[in-house]
Design a protein around this motif. Structure first.
Motif, PDB file in Angstrom:
ATOM      1  N   TRP A 333      33.678  38.870  43.140  1.00 51.11           N
ATOM      2  CA  TRP A 333      34.239  40.012  44.096  1.00 51.11           C
ATOM      3  C   TRP A 333      34.402  39.523  45.417  1.00 51.11           C
ATOM      4  CZ3 TRP A 333      37.062  44.168  43.076  1.00 51.11           C
ATOM      5  CH2 TRP A 333      37.048  45.239  43.933  1.00 51.11           C
ATOM      6  N   ASN A 334      33.332  38.764  45.914  1.00 51.55           N
ATOM      7  CA  ASN A 334      33.520  38.296  47.378  1.00 51.55           C
ATOM      8  C   ASN A 334      33.988  37.079  47.344  1.00 51.55           C
ATOM      9  OD1 ASN A 334      31.765  36.437  46.183  1.00 51.55           O
ATOM     10  ND2 ASN A 334      29.749  36.912  47.356  1.00 51.55           N
ATOM     11  N   GLY A 335      34.524  36.472  46.266  1.00 48.17           N
ATOM     12  CA  GLY A 335      35.591  35.161  46.850  1.00 48.17           C
ATOM     13  C   GLY A 335      34.803  33.872  46.535  1.00 48.17           C
ATOM     14  N   LYS A 336      33.377  33.979  46.280  1.00 47.85           N
ATOM     15  CA  LYS A 336      32.786  32.959  46.033  1.00 47.85           C
ATOM     16  C   LYS A 336      32.654  32.227  44.577  1.00 47.85           C
ATOM     17  CE  LYS A 336      29.769  33.543  50.021  1.00 47.85           C
ATOM     18  NZ  LYS A 336      28.471  33.741  50.589  1.00 47.85           N
ATOM     19  N   GLY A 337      33.425  32.793  43.589  1.00 51.30           N
ATOM     20  CA  GLY A 337      33.500  32.374  42.286  1.00 51.30           C
ATOM     21  C   GLY A 337      34.449  31.126  42.179  1.00 51.30           C
ATOM     22  N   TYR A 338      34.729  30.841  40.902  1.00 54.49           N
ATOM     23  CA  TYR A 338      35.573  29.678  40.559  1.00 54.49           C
ATOM     24  C   TYR A 338      36.501  29.982  39.414  1.00 54.49           C
ATOM     25  CZ  TYR A 338      32.626  28.553  36.590  1.00 54.49           C
ATOM     26  OH  TYR A 338      31.798  28.735  35.425  1.00 54.49           O
ATOM     27  N   PRO A 339      37.497  29.498  39.205  1.00 57.15           N
ATOM     28  CA  PRO A 339      38.111  28.174  39.903  1.00 57.15           C
ATOM     29  C   PRO A 339      38.988  28.351  41.176  1.00 57.15           C
ATOM     30  CG  PRO A 339      39.833  28.473  38.005  1.00 57.15           C
ATOM     31  CD  PRO A 339      38.405  29.973  38.060  1.00 57.15           C
ATOM     32  N   ASN A 340      39.430  29.567  41.283  1.00 58.49           N
ATOM     33  CA  ASN A 340      40.541  29.497  42.407  1.00 58.49           C
ATOM     34  C   ASN A 340      40.090  30.521  43.475  1.00 58.49           C
ATOM     35  OD1 ASN A 340      42.693  28.369  40.914  1.00 58.49           O
ATOM     36  ND2 ASN A 340      42.571  29.963  39.459  1.00 58.49           N
ATOM     37  N   HIS A 341      38.780  30.707  43.637  1.00 51.51           N
ATOM     38  CA  HIS A 341      38.122  31.618  44.490  1.00 51.51           C
ATOM     39  C   HIS A 341      39.005  33.008  45.069  1.00 51.51           C
ATOM     40  CE1 HIS A 341      35.507  28.171  45.476  1.00 51.51           C
ATOM     41  NE2 HIS A 341      36.659  27.155  45.463  1.00 51.51           N
ATOM     42  N   LYS A 342      39.344  33.503  44.039  1.00 54.11           N
ATOM     43  CA  LYS A 342      39.913  34.821  44.198  1.00 54.11           C
ATOM     44  C   LYS A 342      38.818  36.102  44.485  1.00 54.11           C
ATOM     45  CE  LYS A 342      43.830  34.507  40.957  1.00 54.11           C
ATOM     46  NZ  LYS A 342      44.098  34.961  39.567  1.00 54.11           N
ATOM     47  N   ALA A 343      39.299  36.954  45.174  1.00 54.48           N
ATOM     48  CA  ALA A 343      38.481  37.962  45.833  1.00 54.48           C
ATOM     49  C   ALA A 343      38.942  39.483  45.384  1.00 54.48           C
ATOM     50  CB  ALA A 343      37.980  37.815  47.362  1.00 54.48           C
ATOM     51  N   GLN A 344      37.951  40.385  44.989  1.00 55.60           N
ATOM     52  CA  GLN A 344      38.209  41.946  45.121  1.00 55.60           C
ATOM     53  C   GLN A 344      39.646  41.967  44.142  1.00 55.60           C
ATOM     54  OE1 GLN A 344      38.508  43.743  48.812  1.00 55.60           O
ATOM     55  NE2 GLN A 344      36.491  42.659  49.527  1.00 55.60           N
ATOM     56  N   GLU A 345      40.695  42.788  44.469  1.00 60.01           N
ATOM     57  CA  GLU A 345      41.574  42.984  43.689  1.00 60.01           C
ATOM     58  C   GLU A 345      42.618  41.991  43.398  1.00 60.01           C
ATOM     59  OE1 GLU A 345      41.966  46.085  42.414  1.00 60.01           O
ATOM     60  OE2 GLU A 345      40.381  47.020  43.484  1.00 60.01           O
ATOM     61  N   ASN A 346      42.358  40.849  43.922  1.00 64.61           N
ATOM     62  CA  ASN A 346      43.284  39.635  43.598  1.00 64.61           C
ATOM     63  C   ASN A 346      42.655  39.091  42.561  1.00 64.61           C
ATOM     64  OD1 ASN A 346      45.073  39.662  45.522  1.00 64.61           O
ATOM     65  ND2 ASN A 346      43.399  38.707  47.048  1.00 64.61           N
ATOM     66  N   ILE A 347      41.526  39.661  41.682  1.00 69.03           N
ATOM     67  CA  ILE A 347      40.998  39.107  40.436  1.00 69.03           C
ATOM     68  C   ILE A 347      41.557  40.253  39.493  1.00 69.03           C
ATOM     69  CG2 ILE A 347      39.031  38.435  38.976  1.00 69.03           C
ATOM     70  CD1 ILE A 347      37.497  38.555  41.718  1.00 69.03           C
ATOM     71  N   HIS A 348      42.116  39.620  38.402  1.00 63.27           N
ATOM     72  CA  HIS A 348      42.989  40.788  37.373  1.00 63.27           C
ATOM     73  C   HIS A 348      41.539  41.416  36.768  1.00 63.27           C
ATOM     74  CE1 HIS A 348      45.084  41.974  33.914  1.00 63.27           C
ATOM     75  NE2 HIS A 348      46.331  41.680  34.677  1.00 63.27           N
ATOM     76  N   ILE A 349      42.022  42.676  36.409  1.00 68.11           N
ATOM     77  CA  ILE A 349      41.150  43.628  36.122  1.00 68.11           C
ATOM     78  C   ILE A 349      40.297  43.263  34.697  1.00 68.11           C
ATOM     79  CG2 ILE A 349      42.879  44.925  34.806  1.00 68.11           C
ATOM     80  CD1 ILE A 349      39.731  46.545  36.231  1.00 68.11           C
ATOM     81  N   TYR A 350      41.335  42.333  33.962  1.00 65.44           N
ATOM     82  CA  TYR A 350      40.766  41.988  32.809  1.00 65.44           C
ATOM     83  C   TYR A 350      39.616  40.872  32.902  1.00 65.44           C
ATOM     84  CZ  TYR A 350      45.052  43.566  30.586  1.00 65.44           C
ATOM     85  OH  TYR A 350      46.340  44.192  30.077  1.00 65.44           O
ATOM     86  N   GLY A 351      39.811  40.045  34.116  1.00 65.75           N
ATOM     87  CA  GLY A 351      38.881  39.030  34.386  1.00 65.75           C
ATOM     88  C   GLY A 351      37.792  39.865  34.931  1.00 65.75           C
TER      89      GLY A 351
END
Length: 413
Positions: A333-351
């Motif tokens: 959620w804070n953008g520190k994941g992988y592989p694309n460093h997406k954050a918050q609503e940019n991460i698909h709800i399924y993910g």
């Protein structure tokens, strides 16, 4: 002008070419008689002007009375549209209208000839054979009575017996022809309706077969996805029940967040492939018991992109959803994941949904690189990671229903 008043219905009879013969066509008779009345009314108005101009007062009154009767009948048909007796009332008015020509028609314009329209009108509006014969036979009987009256020179008829006899013969002949035409069309429409019924049955059978095949295909597709997910987990020395539990957790989370039922089912069916990209990770890294070094971790993280690339080329909604889950379930959620460093609503709800389900199950059981965590320790981690690693709303729903997820875990151990 009087003849023009009556010629339009026979044109409509020929052009329309349809007659009601079954329950399916009951309303058609009402519609047909409305059309006839509207056309009659138009020409009745013209006839009124013509008779007024020619000072034919008796015919003027007859046309006026007939026009008023049609207006009243048309108004009633709008007030009570489901009443099926209107065509019969229309025919009764037309019979009286035609009979009036015996006294008030003009012999020089041969108004009496328009009695020949009655048999086609009956065949146009009446559905049942027996009723059609009664209407036509009754009308012909009336003409025969007028013929006898003319022979006896009574009732003050304006037409000679010879002309009335010719009309009687012609009316009888046309009635027979219209009856045969009616029977032919009755058989035609009966055959057409039977064909339509058979066609509808075949279509329904085909639809049911297709629906059954689609259901079987969906079940098979779900089974293949589940088995493939289990194969990926077995390769990484994890139990195949992990993907089944993640599927059940994901479904429950999707329900809690009020996603549509079709999406809830889609997430449940697609989530088993969340780690399908691990098929491309070397065994020495995939099954390493200790912590990864920087190089190994960078290779391991690629399984998310690999899984997306493996599945994204398929046009199937199930595999498209699985591709999204494979790509996004390690994002934070804070953008520190992988592989694309997406954050918050940019991460698909399924993910975001599968991320919670995957971590919960991974922590609950022993892995090659760690022991199983206690429920209290898992609960503490999720409380800590709400709004950090996990979608805060989803995470709170998970915590609010924590006992339900523990029950699901026990059910599918």
């Amino acid at each position: 002008m009087i003849t023009i008043t009556l010629i339009a219905p026979i044109y409509l009879t020929i052009i329309e070419g349809t007659m009601p013969f079954s329950e399916k066509f009951q309303k058609t008779a009402v519609i047909n008689f409305r059309i006839l009345m509207l056309v009659n009314l138009i020409f009745l108005v013209l006839a009124l002007f013509a008779n007024f101009w020619l000072e034919r007062w008796a015919l003027l009154i007859i046309h006026a009375i007939t026009g008023l009767a049609f207006l009243m009948l048309y108004g009633m048909s709008n007030l009570r549209p489901n009443y099926q007796g209107y065509p019969r009332i229309y025919l009764a008015i037309m019979a009286a209208y035609f009979y009036s020509f015996f006294w008030y028609g003009h012999i020089d314009t041969y108004d009496l000839i328009w009695l020949l329209l009655f048999p086609p009108l009956v065949a146009f509006l009446i559905e049942k054979d027996r009723e059609l014969i009664l209407w036509q036979g009754g009308f012909i009987l009336g003409v025969f009575i007028f013929f006898i009256a003319a022979m006896q020179d009574v009732w003050g008829l304006v037409y000679p017996p010879m002309l009335i006899g010719a009309v009687l013969f012609s009316n009888s002949f046309i009635s027979v022809l219209s009856w045969f035409n009616h029977r032919y069309k009755a058989r035609f429409y009966a055959a057409q309706e039977a064909f339509q019924n058979v066609l509808e049955q075949r279509v329904e059978q085909a639809t049911q077969t297709i629906r059954k095949l689609n259901d079987e295909l969906e079940v098979s597709q779900r089974d293949v996805v589940m088995r493939l997910g289990e194969i990926c987990e077995v390769r990484s020395k994890e139990t195949g029940q992990h993907v089944q539990r993640v599927s059940e957790y994901s479904r429950r989370l999707a329900e809690l967040i009020n996603l549509p039922e079709d999406e809830v089912q889609l997430i449940q069916d697609a989530s088993p492939l969340h780690d399908v990209g691990k098929v491309a990770i070397p065994d020495n890294i995939l099954n390493k018991p200790g912590r990864y070094d920087e190089r190994e971790y960078s290779i391991m993280k690629e399984h998310a992109n690999i899984g997306y690339k493996l599945l994204n080329s398929s046009p199937q909604p199930l595999l498209q959803a699985a591709a999204i889950i494979a790509r996004d379930h390690h994002e934070w959620w804070n953008g520190k994941g992988y592989p694309n460093h997406k954050a918050q609503e940019n991460i698909h709800i399924y993910g975001r949904i599968v991320a919670i389900a995957d971590v919960f199950d991974a922590l609950s059981f022993e892995r090659i690189y760690k022991p199983a965590w206690s429920d209290d320790k898992i609960l503490a981690l999720f409380n800590e990671q709400c709004g950090v690693q996990f979608d805060p709303r989803l995470c709170q729903l998970f915590l609010d229903h924590y006992d339900e997820f523990i029950a699901l875990r026990k059910k599918f151990c």
